[in-house]
Design a protein around this motif. Structure first.
Motif, short mmCIF file in Angstrom:
data_model
loop_
_atom_site.label_atom_id
_atom_site.label_comp_id
_atom_site.label_asym_id
_atom_site.label_seq_id
_atom_site.Cartn_x
_atom_site.Cartn_y
_atom_site.Cartn_z
N VAL A 191 -4.71 8.98 -8.19
CA VAL A 191 -5.33 8.34 -7.04
C VAL A 191 -6.83 8.59 -7.11
O VAL A 191 -7.27 9.71 -7.37
CB VAL A 191 -4.76 8.90 -5.72
N GLY A 202 4.25 4.07 2.99
CA GLY A 202 3.56 2.90 2.50
C GLY A 202 3.99 1.65 3.23
O GLY A 202 4.77 1.70 4.19
N ALA A 252 -4.45 3.55 -6.14
CA ALA A 252 -3.46 4.28 -6.92
C ALA A 252 -3.19 3.51 -8.20
O ALA A 252 -3.05 2.28 -8.17
CB ALA A 252 -2.17 4.47 -6.13
N ALA A 302 1.66 8.62 -3.51
CA ALA A 302 1.16 8.11 -4.79
C ALA A 302 0.97 9.24 -5.80
O ALA A 302 1.27 9.07 -6.99
CB ALA A 302 -0.15 7.36 -4.58
N SER A 350 0.85 -1.18 0.00
CA SER A 350 0.00 0.00 0.00
C SER A 350 0.88 1.23 0.00
O SER A 350 2.09 1.16 0.27
CB SER A 350 -0.93 0.01 1.21
N SER A 356 -4.30 2.41 -1.33
CA SER A 356 -3.79 3.68 -0.84
C SER A 356 -4.66 4.18 0.31
O SER A 356 -5.90 4.18 0.21
CB SER A 356 -3.75 4.72 -1.96
#
Length: 516
Positions: free
Chosen positions: A428, A484, A449, A422, A416, A468
């Motif tokens: 996104v 992430g 994303a 992102a 993620s 995301s």
């Protein structure tokens, strides 16, 4: 400023803004204002403030605060350079020493970090952040005395902070009353191999791997989770094992429902494979499950070992870490975030001079007390990562964007990315079909994303429609930006070796093991 030191950031911000109106070129005011915004978790405003300060009032206080903003943004090398430059200029800036110590702790240069904290405390013992770092280097008995005095003198402190300190003080006192030493290995075996247990979300899909663990002779299977710390089990398991409450605590993780009620107890014995440990703290969730699991065991508990999680071979291997030159036999133990024993030896103060960017202090042969990172010849190819408590943050490239920090998390199902990270490389958009759940409940706003290519260690992976969600709460908790997660669906194809002691990780992928 006294207001900021007492935690009244709103009043301090107003005062700093008044000072800037009167003295628009005051570096101390800009530095203090940026620092207050960081305390309020407003990283964007802190960065805008310090950027303005650089333009109109560049000076040592602004540069030190700039390092603090960089550090929170996950720009750790840039932060270190700012602080080292200040120290090397001959300025006795306590918070610059604190800053470099935070970097060196993150790369496990612990002996040098302690020396810098001692220096910072000598220069400014009343700075609350320096006090907090300094007390963390002391023995349990010294911590008890400090927190007793601190709580008695802090009637106006934040209620949540005061409650956390009171719970921790109760825990320290109870451990001292029971004469508990650190959790320790009592079996003669110092290397072991044990199967990973498949955990299924349905008859055909893996959600992770667990370990078979005996708590006071009661066997349970709990998830092996590099994103967790220590051992956390549900209440029913603890009751069966006879683990009684020492003190209440709170636990949290991914999710929007905040901290959950838990308590800390002690297991007389814990057996994992051929290893047996005694007198080990265990956290117990006041609920029917731990994020839908019977429990979690963080890989960080094996800090004293070289940890090999061989997912393709479905095995966990624990072996002795390479010894430093002159190092004797080590008392092996299961670790947790708080080593509170009076038995822990504290090393004498070591002189440490900040090095040029990219260089690290030379470790010594003295094996008592905290030590600096040691990269053995056979581990030169390992990836050098940052360690924040139990979290291992992996420098990760996302396309052509600057490197970010991703959490190594075998307990997270998928990779993620935060929406902010992102958006630097792809689009996104909202996705109501996706859900994320952790210890702190479900995440409210989940996004998807578009295509993102991740590069970490010696590996590269392309991700389509990557999960995301906002990681701000986790980043605030760690003190640096977590952009992430590297999750199980990808990690299950890897043989991962982890050296928590020296913040080193090795990722290897062998296509032949999958018939490719």
């Amino acid at each position: 400023m006294a207001l900021a030191g007492k935690g009244d950031c709103d009043a301090a911000i107003k005062k700093y803004q008044e000072v800037i109106q009167e003295k628009p070129k005051s570096p101390d005011a800009y530095a203090g204002l940026a620092r207050c915004y960081l305390k309020k978790k407003d990283v964007t405003q802190a960065f805008e403030t310090i950027t303005k300060g650089l333009q109109v009032a560049d000076g040592m206080p602004v540069r030190v605060a700039l390092g603090e903003v960089y550090f929170r943004q996950g720009k750790i090398p840039e932060a270190e350079k700012e602080w080292v430059d200040v120290i090397n200029s001959g300025r006795q800036a306590a918070r610059a020493y604190l800053g470099v110590a935070r970097v060196w702790w993150a790369i496990q240069n612990n002996k040098s970090a302690k020396a810098l904290i001692d220096k910072a405390h000598e220069l400014d013992p009343n700075d609350p952040d320096i006090q907090e770092a300094w007390i963390g280097t002391l023995r349990r008995s010294e911590r008890i005395k400090y927190y007793e005095a601190h709580i008695a003198e802090s009637d106006n402190a934040d209620a949540e902070e005061r409650g956390n300190l009171q719970r921790y003080l109760t825990y320290l006192k109870e451990r001292a009353k029971r004469h508990d030493g650190p959790c320790r290995l009592v079996s003669k075996v110092k290397n072991t191999e044990t199967p990973l247990v498949r955990l299924l979300s349905d008859p055909t899909h893996l959600r992770g791997y667990g370990l078979s663990v005996e708590l006071n002779g009661t066997r349970t299977t709990i998830m092996l989770d590099t994103g967790a710390s220590g051992i956390l089990v549900k209440r029913h398991t603890a009751e069966k094992a006879g683990i009684t409450k020492i003190t209440e605590t709170k636990v949290g993780g991914v999710g929007d429902r905040g901290l959950k009620n838990a308590y800390v107890g002690t297991a007389n014995t814990i057996r994992i494979g051929e290893l047996e440990f005694q007198d080990c703290p265990v956290e117990v969730m006041e609920g029917r499950s731990v994020a839908d699991e019977d429990g979690l065991i963080g890989a960080d508990v094996f800090e004293d070992f070289l940890v090999e999680i061989d997912f393709p071979g479905e095995k966990l291997k624990l072996s002795e870490l390479p010894k430093r030159s002159g190092q004797g036999d080590q008392q092996l133990a299961l670790k947790n975030d708080e080593d509170d024993s009076d038995d822990q030896e504290i090393a004498d103060k070591a002189e440490a001079t900040p090095q040029a960017e990219g260089k690290e202090p030379v470790s010594t042969a003295n094996s008592s007390g905290p030590q600096d990172r040691y990269i053995a010849p056979q581990m030169q190819s390992f990836t050098r990562v940052f360690r924040f408590g139990h979290d291992l943050l992996i420098p990760t490239k996302i396309g052509d964007a600057p490197s970010k920090l991703f959490l190594l998390d075998t307990g997270a199902l998928t990779n993620s990315i935060s929406p902010a990270a992102a958006r630097e490389v792809t689009k996104v958009h909202g996705d109501s079909d996706m859900s994320v759940k952790g210890i702190s409940g479900s995440v409210k706003n989940v996004y998807s994303a578009n295509r993102a290519v991740l590069q970490f260690g010696r590996l590269r992976q392309e991700n389509q429609d990557m999960l995301s969600f906002d990681t701000t709460s986790l980043s605030d908790s760690s003190g640096t930006e977590i952009s992430g997660f590297l999750g199980f669906v990808m990690l299950r194809f890897l043989d991962i070796k982890i050296d928590y002691r020296d913040a080193l990780v090795d990722f290897s992928y062998d296509a032949k093991r999958f018939g490719r």
